[in-house]
Write an enzyme that holds these catalytic residues in place. Structure first.
Site, PDB file in Angstrom:
ATOM      1  N   ASP A  81       0.811  -1.212   0.000  1.00  0.00           N
ATOM      2  CA  ASP A  81       0.000   0.000   0.000  1.00  0.00           C
ATOM      3  C   ASP A  81       0.848   1.266   0.000  1.00  0.00           C
ATOM      4  O   ASP A  81       0.447   2.292  -0.556  1.00  0.00           O
ATOM      5  CB  ASP A  81      -0.937   0.009   1.211  1.00  0.00           C
ATOM      6  CG  ASP A  81      -2.155  -0.874   0.995  1.00  0.00           C
ATOM      7  OD1 ASP A  81      -2.031  -1.870   0.267  1.00  0.00           O
ATOM      8  OD2 ASP A  81      -3.217  -0.574   1.552  1.00  0.00           O
ATOM      9  N   CYS A 122       1.109  -8.164   5.251  1.00  0.00           N
ATOM     10  CA  CYS A 122       0.747  -6.767   5.029  1.00  0.00           C
ATOM     11  C   CYS A 122      -0.746  -6.548   4.801  1.00  0.00           C
ATOM     12  O   CYS A 122      -1.544  -7.463   4.892  1.00  0.00           O
ATOM     13  CB  CYS A 122       1.607  -6.183   3.924  1.00  0.00           C
ATOM     14  SG  CYS A 122       3.302  -5.885   4.509  1.00  0.00           S
ATOM     15  N   ASP A 123      -1.080  -5.303   4.459  1.00  0.00           N
ATOM     16  CA  ASP A 123      -2.406  -4.731   4.660  1.00  0.00           C
ATOM     17  C   ASP A 123      -3.581  -5.574   4.182  1.00  0.00           C
ATOM     18  O   ASP A 123      -4.543  -5.779   4.913  1.00  0.00           O
ATOM     19  CB  ASP A 123      -2.484  -3.364   3.976  1.00  0.00           C
ATOM     20  CG  ASP A 123      -1.599  -2.335   4.640  1.00  0.00           C
ATOM     21  OD1 ASP A 123      -0.522  -2.717   5.133  1.00  0.00           O
ATOM     22  OD2 ASP A 123      -1.956  -1.144   4.651  1.00  0.00           O
ATOM     23  N   CYS A 195       5.343  -2.296   8.258  1.00  0.00           N
ATOM     24  CA  CYS A 195       5.755  -0.980   8.767  1.00  0.00           C
ATOM     25  C   CYS A 195       5.551  -0.880  10.275  1.00  0.00           C
ATOM     26  O   CYS A 195       4.579  -1.387  10.823  1.00  0.00           O
ATOM     27  CB  CYS A 195       5.012   0.119   8.038  1.00  0.00           C
ATOM     28  SG  CYS A 195       5.451   0.221   6.288  1.00  0.00           S
ATOM     29  N   SER A 517      -5.093   5.171   5.414  1.00  0.00           N
ATOM     30  CA  SER A 517      -4.002   4.291   5.796  1.00  0.00           C
ATOM     31  C   SER A 517      -4.000   4.138   7.306  1.00  0.00           C
ATOM     32  O   SER A 517      -4.448   5.019   8.045  1.00  0.00           O
ATOM     33  CB  SER A 517      -2.674   4.900   5.337  1.00  0.00           C
ATOM     34  OG  SER A 517      -1.593   4.329   6.028  1.00  0.00           O
TER      35      SER A 517
END
Length: 611
Positions: A81, A122-123, A195, A517
């Site tokens: 993302d 991840c996302d 992240c 986000s």
């Protein structure tokens, strides 16, 4: 007694052809009759959260084989993302979630796999695999790649901790010199892993612990730390145990839908509220609940948000703490423990370890156990060495952080706020609700009334913000960015970041039918439902309209009379619910997603009435 699904392709004379093909993959005579377990990996060199996963499937597979199963690995796609942010690539992020869910279903059902280990990070990958696990309802264990270490650099002789959002924000701040921007860029993302803040990826990996589908430490143990290897090894062994319990002992309590019950979804949402997680988690939990046929809705989220306090603040809600600090404070088991003591947790839900969540808390909560192995596990910390290799260091903090009064994780008595970290607002502009991350909102703007300034796309909003059109007191409206209107429901991280970079982070609000986000903070309200493309009131807002936001009372109102709104609606019905003068190339794949997508209050899943 359930029979192995894989028997469909491994047993009987008529399956000689299928067995011949299985043999060509390396299976031996004595493998037929063993459970075939899909190792669902998501390795890619495009995504730092997945760049180290190439060898993780092999680790899991070795344990599966040693425990009596047959491991077969395949890969899904994975969109980053952050790299897709701020351009047309972001349109593909949310649709990739549903594509991942479908691809897992296709592979598992086409090859009649008996169970699966989901290696995500991840996302959209964790949510996509979660949707697939709920849909398939075969034994499943989740194990993620783990969080990235926080970045660190010296600015003005002061050591500061950094993450991706700092790099984005400082690059847009004209008062920051090029050398400092360069130093931040090169320090913000130092290792492999998702992240380093409580962004969407880490939020979702934490929620799998609360749902009972992953192991303690899954959401918080650093990707680089040697201790994380044991999570993969345990996942491989445990999935075979779950297979035995289901297929040999007829124990359906080990299935995902038996573990992730409505009570478990409430636990996950309570955790999300308590830790100020990403607003995207609301979207994904709603979607997963529908796949599980669990009646979990925005009304449940609203109810929970009114009683669960904010017990942990992590970047982007504060610069002080990152995921490595959450782990040092005891990780997700510690937050769940505080919720349990506050009578805000269903302690009797089950986990893939065969325990109740209450039993798991008793074993792993650092404030309850004196077990040195547990304390050592949660002392695992960062090394501060740039690397893309998993398990590459074994550094430890000298002590755990068990300060529940002033530490990273707080007790209810000493909560950051008695109001939770996420809230659902409703009103005439969002009849079906919208979501705000209250943990990232300054107390001075929990109530805010301002004039609307309307943009028909994220790109137009960015141009307006950087071009000086947006001023203090504005409520920035970004519409036609919902699941249908985008299509794809882009994240609005750049608009919120740029508002902060020009000093308007506490002077403006932002409302969108798109999403944010996990790195977003400030008075940023997303998921406005119904979206503009579905005839939502956000599509009727005009420049200068007053909008009143009242987070304590969970209200958001467009201060325009019902009569005027009726006139505007009639005009818009004639024009059609589409953005004015927006130039955007939309592929057939995205058009298909938009055609079937529901609004955010339904999780942006497919509208089954159109099938």
């Amino acid at each position: 007694m359930p029979i192995l699904r894989s028997a469909t392709s491994t047993q009987g004379r008529n399956m000689a052809g299928a067995r011949a093909l299985w043999r060509a993959t390396g299976m031996k005579e004595n493998d037929f009759g063993k459970p075939i377990i899909a190792v669902v990996n998501s390795f890619t060199q495009f995504v730092p959260g997945h760049v180290h996963l190439r060898d993780m499937g092999k680790l899991v597979a070795e344990q599966i084989e040693a425990a009596g199963g047959v491991a077969k690995e395949f890969n899904t796609i994975a969109v980053d993302d952050g790299i897709a942010m701020g351009h047309g690539g972001m349109l593909y992020s949310l649709p990739s979630r549903d594509l991942i869910a479908d691809s897992v279903e296709y592979m598992v059902n086409a090859h009649c796999a008996d169970a699966m280990v989901c290696i995500s990070n991840c996302d959209k990958i964790t949510p996509g695999m979660l949707m697939a696990a709920m849909r398939l309802n075969i034994p499943a264990v989740f194990v993620s790649g783990g969080p990235m270490e926080a970045g660190k650099t010296k600015l003005s002789d002061q050591l500061i901790k950094l993450d991706l959002v700092d790099a984005m924000m400082k690059s847009a701040d004209k008062t920051v010199c090029d050398d400092d921007v360069d130093a931040i860029e090169k320090s913000a993302c130092p290792t492999c892993g998702s992240c380093s803040g409580m962004f969407t990826a880490n939020s979702m990996n934490c929620l799998t612990e609360a749902l009972g589908l992953s192991l303690p430490g899954n959401g918080s143990m650093l990707a680089t730390h040697a201790d994380r290897k044991e999570l993969f090894l345990t996942a491989g062994r445990q999935i075979v145990e779950l297979c035995k319990r289901y297929y040999e002992q007829d124990d359906a309590s080990v299935l995902p839908r038996s573990i992730a019950t409505k009570a478990a979804f409430e636990n996950a949402m309570s955790l999300d509220i308590a830790m100020g997680g990403s607003t995207n988690t609301v979207l994904h939990l709603l979607a997963a609940a529908q796949e599980a046929e669990v009646d979990f809705t925005m009304a449940d989220i609203d109810r929970l948000s009114r009683k669960v306090p904010c017990l942990s603040k992590v970047a982007p809600n504060t610069n002080k703490y990152h995921m490595e600090d959450v782990h040092r404070a005891g990780g997700i088991m510690a937050i769940l423990g505080e919720l349990e003591r506050a009578d805000l947790l269903h302690s009797d839900t089950r986990t893939v370890l065969g325990m109740t969540i209450g039993e798991q808390i008793a074993k792993y909560d650092i404030t309850l156990t004196k077990d040195e192995a547990v304390h050592k596990f949660f002392r695992a910390g960062p090394a501060g060495i740039r690397t893309t290799k998993a398990f590459s260091q074994d550094c430890r903090w000298d002590t755990v952080d068990d300060d529940r009064q002033n530490g990273c994780i707080r007790s209810k008595e000493f909560a950051y706020s008695q109001d939770g970290g996420l809230a659902m607002l409703t009103g005439n502009i969002a009849l079906d609700g919208c979501i705000v991350k209250t943990a990232g909102v300054d107390e001075s703007i929990l109530k805010f009334t301002g004039d609307a300034i309307v943009f028909e796309s994220q790109e137009e909003a960015v141009e307006g913000i950087l071009g000086g059109k947006v001023r203090a007191g504005h409520v920035v409206i970004i519409r036609y960015e919902g699941p249908k209107g985008g299509p794809g429901m882009q994240e609005m991280l750049y608009p919120t970041t740029y508002l902060k970079s020009i000093g308007l982070g506490k002077e403006c609000a932002l409302l969108t039918d798109g999403r944010f986000s996990g790195g977003t903070s400030g008075l940023s309200i997303g998921h406005c439902s119904p979206e503009a493309a579905s005839g939502g009131t956000i599509g009727l807002v005009r420049d200068g309209d007053k909008i009143a936001i009242d987070i304590p009372n969970r209200s958001i109102q467009l201060l325009v009379s019902d009569e005027e709104l009726a006139v505007r609606r009639a005009e818009q019905d004639t024009k059609g619910w589409k953005p004015a003068n927006r130039q955007r190339e939309v592929s057939m794949a995205l058009k298909m997603f938009g055609h079937f997508a529901t609004s955010a209050d339904k999780g942006a899943v497919r509208d089954k009435t159109k099938l």
